[in-house]
Write a protein that holds these residues in place. Structure first.
Motif, PDB file in Angstrom:
ATOM      1  N   PRO A  54     -18.968  13.905 -18.963  1.00  0.00           N
ATOM      2  CA  PRO A  54     -19.712  13.497 -20.162  1.00  0.00           C
ATOM      3  C   PRO A  54     -20.753  12.411 -19.919  1.00  0.00           C
ATOM      4  O   PRO A  54     -21.741  12.332 -20.654  1.00  0.00           O
ATOM      5  CB  PRO A  54     -18.604  12.991 -21.102  1.00  0.00           C
ATOM      6  CG  PRO A  54     -17.361  13.675 -20.642  1.00  0.00           C
ATOM      7  CD  PRO A  54     -17.506  13.820 -19.161  1.00  0.00           C
ATOM      8  N   ASN A  55     -20.556  11.573 -18.906  1.00  0.00           N
ATOM      9  CA  ASN A  55     -21.504  10.490 -18.622  1.00  0.00           C
ATOM     10  C   ASN A  55     -22.521  10.859 -17.544  1.00  0.00           C
ATOM     11  O   ASN A  55     -23.286  10.001 -17.097  1.00  0.00           O
ATOM     12  CB  ASN A  55     -20.755   9.228 -18.205  1.00  0.00           C
ATOM     13  CG  ASN A  55     -20.029   8.582 -19.372  1.00  0.00           C
ATOM     14  OD1 ASN A  55     -20.498   8.640 -20.507  1.00  0.00           O
ATOM     15  ND2 ASN A  55     -18.874   7.996 -19.103  1.00  0.00           N
ATOM     16  N   ILE A  56     -22.507  12.129 -17.122  1.00  0.00           N
ATOM     17  CA  ILE A  56     -23.453  12.597 -16.105  1.00  0.00           C
ATOM     18  C   ILE A  56     -24.227  13.789 -16.656  1.00  0.00           C
ATOM     19  O   ILE A  56     -23.647  14.733 -17.183  1.00  0.00           O
ATOM     20  CB  ILE A  56     -22.732  13.014 -14.813  1.00  0.00           C
ATOM     21  CG1 ILE A  56     -22.031  11.808 -14.178  1.00  0.00           C
ATOM     22  CG2 ILE A  56     -23.717  13.621 -13.819  1.00  0.00           C
ATOM     23  CD1 ILE A  56     -21.250  12.149 -12.914  1.00  0.00           C
ATOM     24  N   ASN A  57     -25.544  13.721 -16.530  1.00  0.00           N
ATOM     25  CA  ASN A  57     -26.403  14.835 -16.937  1.00  0.00           C
ATOM     26  C   ASN A  57     -27.133  15.388 -15.723  1.00  0.00           C
ATOM     27  O   ASN A  57     -27.533  14.634 -14.837  1.00  0.00           O
ATOM     28  CB  ASN A  57     -27.404  14.366 -17.993  1.00  0.00           C
ATOM     29  CG  ASN A  57     -28.266  15.500 -18.520  1.00  0.00           C
ATOM     30  OD1 ASN A  57     -29.469  15.531 -18.292  1.00  0.00           O
ATOM     31  ND2 ASN A  57     -27.661  16.434 -19.216  1.00  0.00           N
ATOM     32  N   GLN A  58     -27.296  16.697 -15.685  1.00  0.00           N
ATOM     33  CA  GLN A  58     -27.990  17.352 -14.582  1.00  0.00           C
ATOM     34  C   GLN A  58     -29.395  17.773 -15.023  1.00  0.00           C
ATOM     35  O   GLN A  58     -29.544  18.446 -16.039  1.00  0.00           O
ATOM     36  CB  GLN A  58     -27.229  18.602 -14.137  1.00  0.00           C
ATOM     37  CG  GLN A  58     -25.795  18.361 -13.719  1.00  0.00           C
ATOM     38  CD  GLN A  58     -25.039  19.664 -13.510  1.00  0.00           C
ATOM     39  OE1 GLN A  58     -25.622  20.705 -13.229  1.00  0.00           O
ATOM     40  NE2 GLN A  58     -23.717  19.614 -13.672  1.00  0.00           N
ATOM     41  N   VAL A  59     -30.391  17.379 -14.252  1.00  0.00           N
ATOM     42  CA  VAL A  59     -31.753  17.884 -14.438  1.00  0.00           C
ATOM     43  C   VAL A  59     -32.158  18.463 -13.086  1.00  0.00           C
ATOM     44  O   VAL A  59     -32.614  17.736 -12.195  1.00  0.00           O
ATOM     45  CB  VAL A  59     -32.727  16.786 -14.897  1.00  0.00           C
ATOM     46  CG1 VAL A  59     -34.119  17.379 -15.121  1.00  0.00           C
ATOM     47  CG2 VAL A  59     -32.226  16.120 -16.177  1.00  0.00           C
ATOM     48  N   LEU A  60     -31.950  19.751 -12.923  1.00  0.00           N
ATOM     49  CA  LEU A  60     -32.075  20.392 -11.615  1.00  0.00           C
ATOM     50  C   LEU A  60     -33.290  21.309 -11.540  1.00  0.00           C
ATOM     51  O   LEU A  60     -33.677  21.934 -12.522  1.00  0.00           O
ATOM     52  CB  LEU A  60     -30.809  21.201 -11.300  1.00  0.00           C
ATOM     53  CG  LEU A  60     -29.486  20.421 -11.323  1.00  0.00           C
ATOM     54  CD1 LEU A  60     -28.330  21.364 -10.997  1.00  0.00           C
ATOM     55  CD2 LEU A  60     -29.523  19.257 -10.343  1.00  0.00           C
ATOM     56  N   LEU A  61     -33.847  21.374 -10.358  1.00  0.00           N
ATOM     57  CA  LEU A  61     -34.945  22.274 -10.073  1.00  0.00           C
ATOM     58  C   LEU A  61     -34.412  23.686  -9.874  1.00  0.00           C
ATOM     59  O   LEU A  61     -33.345  23.872  -9.285  1.00  0.00           O
ATOM     60  CB  LEU A  61     -35.654  21.795  -8.803  1.00  0.00           C
ATOM     61  CG  LEU A  61     -36.950  22.469  -8.383  1.00  0.00           C
ATOM     62  CD1 LEU A  61     -38.018  22.302  -9.454  1.00  0.00           C
ATOM     63  CD2 LEU A  61     -37.425  21.871  -7.065  1.00  0.00           C
ATOM     64  N   ASP A  62     -35.149  24.685 -10.365  1.00  0.00           N
ATOM     65  CA  ASP A  62     -34.707  26.076 -10.221  1.00  0.00           C
ATOM     66  C   ASP A  62     -35.067  26.568  -8.814  1.00  0.00           C
ATOM     67  O   ASP A  62     -35.950  27.412  -8.628  1.00  0.00           O
ATOM     68  CB  ASP A  62     -35.345  26.950 -11.290  1.00  0.00           C
ATOM     69  CG  ASP A  62     -34.577  28.252 -11.507  1.00  0.00           C
ATOM     70  OD1 ASP A  62     -33.738  28.577 -10.645  1.00  0.00           O
ATOM     71  OD2 ASP A  62     -34.814  28.940 -12.506  1.00  0.00           O
ATOM     72  N   ASN A  63     -34.349  26.029  -7.834  1.00  0.00           N
ATOM     73  CA  ASN A  63     -34.619  26.358  -6.428  1.00  0.00           C
ATOM     74  C   ASN A  63     -34.429  27.831  -6.114  1.00  0.00           C
ATOM     75  O   ASN A  63     -35.192  28.420  -5.343  1.00  0.00           O
ATOM     76  CB  ASN A  63     -33.692  25.528  -5.534  1.00  0.00           C
ATOM     77  CG  ASN A  63     -34.046  24.061  -5.526  1.00  0.00           C
ATOM     78  OD1 ASN A  63     -35.102  23.674  -5.053  1.00  0.00           O
ATOM     79  ND2 ASN A  63     -33.153  23.236  -6.055  1.00  0.00           N
ATOM     80  N   LYS A  64     -33.396  28.415  -6.682  1.00  0.00           N
ATOM     81  CA  LYS A  64     -33.084  29.813  -6.374  1.00  0.00           C
ATOM     82  C   LYS A  64     -34.193  30.740  -6.849  1.00  0.00           C
ATOM     83  O   LYS A  64     -34.604  31.658  -6.127  1.00  0.00           O
ATOM     84  CB  LYS A  64     -31.740  30.193  -6.980  1.00  0.00           C
ATOM     85  CG  LYS A  64     -30.554  29.490  -6.334  1.00  0.00           C
ATOM     86  CD  LYS A  64     -29.233  29.947  -6.917  1.00  0.00           C
ATOM     87  CE  LYS A  64     -28.061  29.254  -6.227  1.00  0.00           C
ATOM     88  NZ  LYS A  64     -26.746  29.692  -6.789  1.00  0.00           N
TER      89      LYS A  64
END
Length: 323
Positions: free
Chosen positions: A144-154
């Motif tokens: 809950p205290n971590i958010n992911q903002v990830l690049l669409d590498n695939k």
């Protein structure tokens, strides 16, 4: 070093009255406040930020953790972060190395944006369990205290391989990135999956590390093995530029003997000849979105994980393979 006690003594008021005045409290008359502020200025008083932060439990500063600062990638990412934080009256410090990890548990920062392999996932989870707010750009962790903002590498890697095959190439080299890089491993995983869909392709991996030097070494290997037109997918633009550098001193040419595609659309790739084909995304938007998500976490606003989408920039370094 001048303290509130010194100001109070010279002004002939209590320490609490000085504290109220320095913090703009209406509990102090304008006349008294003006007198106290004038004395503070005269004594060259500097507020104790650590004590203030401890009381308010906030610093209005965000830490951005990067594995290193080399290459041309980080400038736009940091600019996006800075612009977003500035609009919200937050400051920014850029950190690297394990010694700076303590800024979170010591509450020297209000939260962290992490693109740094020196953090283990277990360490980040420990901080999250203690209530620290974190946005990660380089791994997947559910908390809950971590958010992911990830690049669409695939998606980006798949676009690159499909583009190479559509141009008729059947001999493919892939120059990989560091083994501890989440983005590199995501891209490589997608490449291997895509390669299985094209069994007619002769596929070779060359170990790289996201540096120009790795691209130069890869180009040397390809040229030493050269027996036909080949395509090379470098998992970042830095290595693709390294290939250009090496080829510039040989009789071989990009887009003719070896067809090259990169990933990141760095500004320098706009000026290569031929123009480098690459996978594009907004690094500034990535940074800005990471900042916005972190500030929401700090304010207790619910957030969903986000993804940064990619597109293909079709340059002239990947051309139709001549029959």
């Amino acid at each position: 070093m001048v303290s509130i006690k010194d100001i109070a003594k010279k002004a002939g008021v209590s320490i609490s009255t000085v504290s109220y005045a320095l913090n703009g409290s209406p509990k102090v008359t304008e006349e008294t406040s003006a007198k106290i502020l004038a004395i503070a200025k005269d004594l060259n008083y500097i507020p104790n930020a650590s004590a203030r932060n401890l009381k308010k439990r906030e610093t209005k500063v965000i830490g951005v953790y990067l594995t290193d600062f080399s290459g041309a990638f980080y400038g736009q990412l940091l600019q996006g972060i800075l612009e977003s934080l500035s609009r919200n009256d937050y400051g920014l410090i850029v950190c690297s190395g394990e010694h700076s990890h303590r800024y979170l548990p010591e509450r020297m920062i209000d939260g962290a944006i992490v693109l740094d392999s020196t953090f283990s996932s277990d360490e980040l989870l420990t901080y999250a369990e203690r209530g620290h707010k974190i946005v990660i750009l380089d791994r997947q962790i559910e908390h809950p205290n971590i958010n992911q903002v990830l690049l669409d590498n695939k998606a980006g890697a798949t676009l690159a391989i499909d583009h190479i095959v559509e141009k008729g190439h059947t001999k493919l080299y892939v120059v990989t990135g560091p083994e501890d890089s989440f983005d590199s491993m995501q891209r490589l995983h997608a490449v291997r999956q895509a390669a299985k869909r094209y069994p007619h392709i002769e596929y070779t991996e060359i170990a790289g590390d996201f540096t120009k030097e790795a691209g130069e070494r890869a180009a040397e290997q390809i040229m030493n093995e050269y027996d036909q037109i080949a395509a090379a997918f470098c998992l970042n633009d830095e290595m693709a530029i390294g290939m250009y550098n090496y080829l510039a001193n040989t009789e071989y040419r990009a887009g003719e003997h070896i067809h090259i595609i990169g990933f990141d659309n760095l500004e320098v790739s706009h000026y290569t000849k031929p123009r480098l084909s690459t996978i594009d995304y907004s690094k500034r938007k990535w940074g800005a979105l990471a900042s916005e998500q972190l500030l929401k976490l700090i304010k207790g606003v619910p957030v969903e994980n986000e993804r940064i989408y990619v597109t293909l920039i079709e340059g002239e370094s990947i051309r139709e393979k001549k029959a």
